[in-house]
Design an enzyme around this catalytic site. Structure first.
Site, mmCIF file in Angstrom:
data_model
loop_
_atom_site.group_PDB
_atom_site.id
_atom_site.type_symbol
_atom_site.label_atom_id
_atom_site.label_comp_id
_atom_site.label_asym_id
_atom_site.label_seq_id
_atom_site.Cartn_x
_atom_site.Cartn_y
_atom_site.Cartn_z
ATOM 1 N N GLY A 167 29.428 29.747 37.981
ATOM 2 C CA GLY A 167 27.996 30.169 38.792
ATOM 3 C C GLY A 167 27.360 29.175 38.499
ATOM 4 N N ASP A 168 26.943 28.812 37.018
ATOM 5 C CA ASP A 168 25.932 27.751 36.932
ATOM 6 C C ASP A 168 26.259 26.410 37.611
ATOM 7 O OD1 ASP A 168 24.134 28.983 34.762
ATOM 8 O OD2 ASP A 168 26.032 29.612 33.919
#
Length: 396
Positions: A167-168
């Site tokens: 996600g990052d």
């Protein structure tokens, strides 16, 4: 050979992954990146995962090509340093909770007044607006809210994480795209900067393919499917005689016919019902069983040899030892000889994407904490006596 982003100055106020990963990519293609870290402790990533002499080896990959300046952003002096730097900066990257920079007098309106050409990349869990904007957000939460976590794992079992902070990293990539678009707009259409608002959950959601249209049209809630690719057949992981798995993607129409020929099932390959994907999906279990019967009678290497010879997309599941020994990784410079901050040799990931005319490169290894503070502050007129005083008070 000059790099594509030579002459672009970036201030990185972020920490951990999302903001710093975006800055890493910009730095690899020539941008000057000045990373602001907290005095004494620095970016928490310096202490994440496996350590060498009290510093994470991850740091060597995430922070190469950057300069490190220590600065207490909560102090008036630290805030003034940022304002001075902004005057000659093209891009600022931050991934604090929304409102944090505004509380320090470093919000968009404040900085735009100093430098109207500034481009500001803001990465947060939920974005700068909306009812959830003030909630703390990490990549794992973005992956869950974006729909990815629900689809990860085996049916009926606890959803699992992908294994990396995807996600990052996806948010960082969307941020880089935004920065490049904003730079192009600034160059061609009037010379003004803008804000790029990237939310972790939206970056994940953007990868969710047909999830929403299928729900909208059919009311279908897509479920986890383990190693298979739902709605596309055949595409799965198949166990071989030696206990290893072959990933086989035989879902193209002509590829499917070749695959069935290789495994001795021309009856399936010539079946008009299975000629296209929509027909094959209805018989996916039967097709998978036929492929599995063939693979489990042979070791993985033999399976892959047959499939590669027939031009059928197939491969094994790599762990890191497979990666570092693979000749294709090596031939494409995806494994670079690097160094940790103390000079210890370390193999580091290569640079992507590959540009033929202005390729990325590693110009310097990851900095020690505050390594470039004096040089950068002196360049904006802060003299040695002031720096000594500020260090004594913990500003630097």
């Amino acid at each position: 050979m000059e790099q594509a982003l030579k002459g672009i100055r970036v201030i990185e106020l972020g920490q951990l992954i999302a903001g710093p990963f975006a800055a890493k990519m910009l730095a690899e293609f020539g941008a000057e990146v000045i990373k602001i870290e907290s005095p004494g402790v620095g970016d928490p990533l310096r202490k994440w995962r496996m350590m060498h002499h009290d510093t994470s080896v991850w740091w060597a990959a995430q922070s190469r090509n950057k300069q490190s300046v220590t600065l207490d952003l909560r102090s008036p002096e630290g805030q003034e340093v940022v304002r001075r730097l902004v005057a000659s900066t093209d891009v600022m990257i931050e991934n604090f909770r929304p409102g944090t920079l505004e509380g320090w007098g470093l919000g968009w309106e404040d900085l735009k007044a100093i430098n109207p050409r500034l481009i500001m990349l803001r990465v947060s869990g939920y974005g700068q607006t909306g009812p959830y904007r003030d909630r703390p957000g990490f990549g794992v939460i973005g992956e869950a809210m974006g729909g990815l976590r629900h689809l990860s794992g085996e049916p009926g079992r606890t959803p699992v994480r992908v294994g990396v902070s995807i996600g990052d990293s996806l948010s960082a990539l969307h941020g880089v795209i935004g920065v490049l678009l904003a730079l192009a707009h600034r160059e061609r259409n009037g010379g003004q900067g803008q804000v790029i608002d990237v939310a972790l959950y939206e970056s994940v959601f953007n990868m969710m393919e047909s999830l929403v249209p299928e729900f909208s049209v059919f009311g279908t809630v897509r479920q986890p499917a383990g190693s298979s690719l739902p709605g596309i057949a055949p595409s799965n992981a198949y166990r071989c005689r030696d206990g290893k798995y072959a990933l086989i993607a035989g879902n193209g129409d002509s590829i499917f016919r070749r695959l069935m020929s290789v495994i001795g099932r021309d009856d399936l390959g010539d079946n008009p019902v299975l000629a296209q994907n929509d027909g094959r999906v209805k018989h996916a279990n039967e097709i998978d069983a036929a492929i599995q019967e063939w693979t489990q009678a042979r070791p993985l290497d033999e399976v892959l040899s047959y499939l590669h010879e027939a031009c059928i997309p197939a491969g094994k599941i790599y762990d890191v030892s497979d990666i570092v020994e693979d000749p294709h990784y090596q031939a494409r410079d995806m494994l670079l000889d690097g160094q940790l901050s103390d000079g210890t040799p370390a193999t580091l990931p290569g640079i992507v994407p590959k540009l033929s005319g202005t390729p990325g490169k590693v110009r310097r290894r990851a900095p020690t904490l505050g390594q470039d503070t004096d040089e950068v502050l002196e360049s904006i007129g802060i003299d040695a006596a002031t720096r000594i005083e500020w260090r004594a008070r913990g500003v630097l």
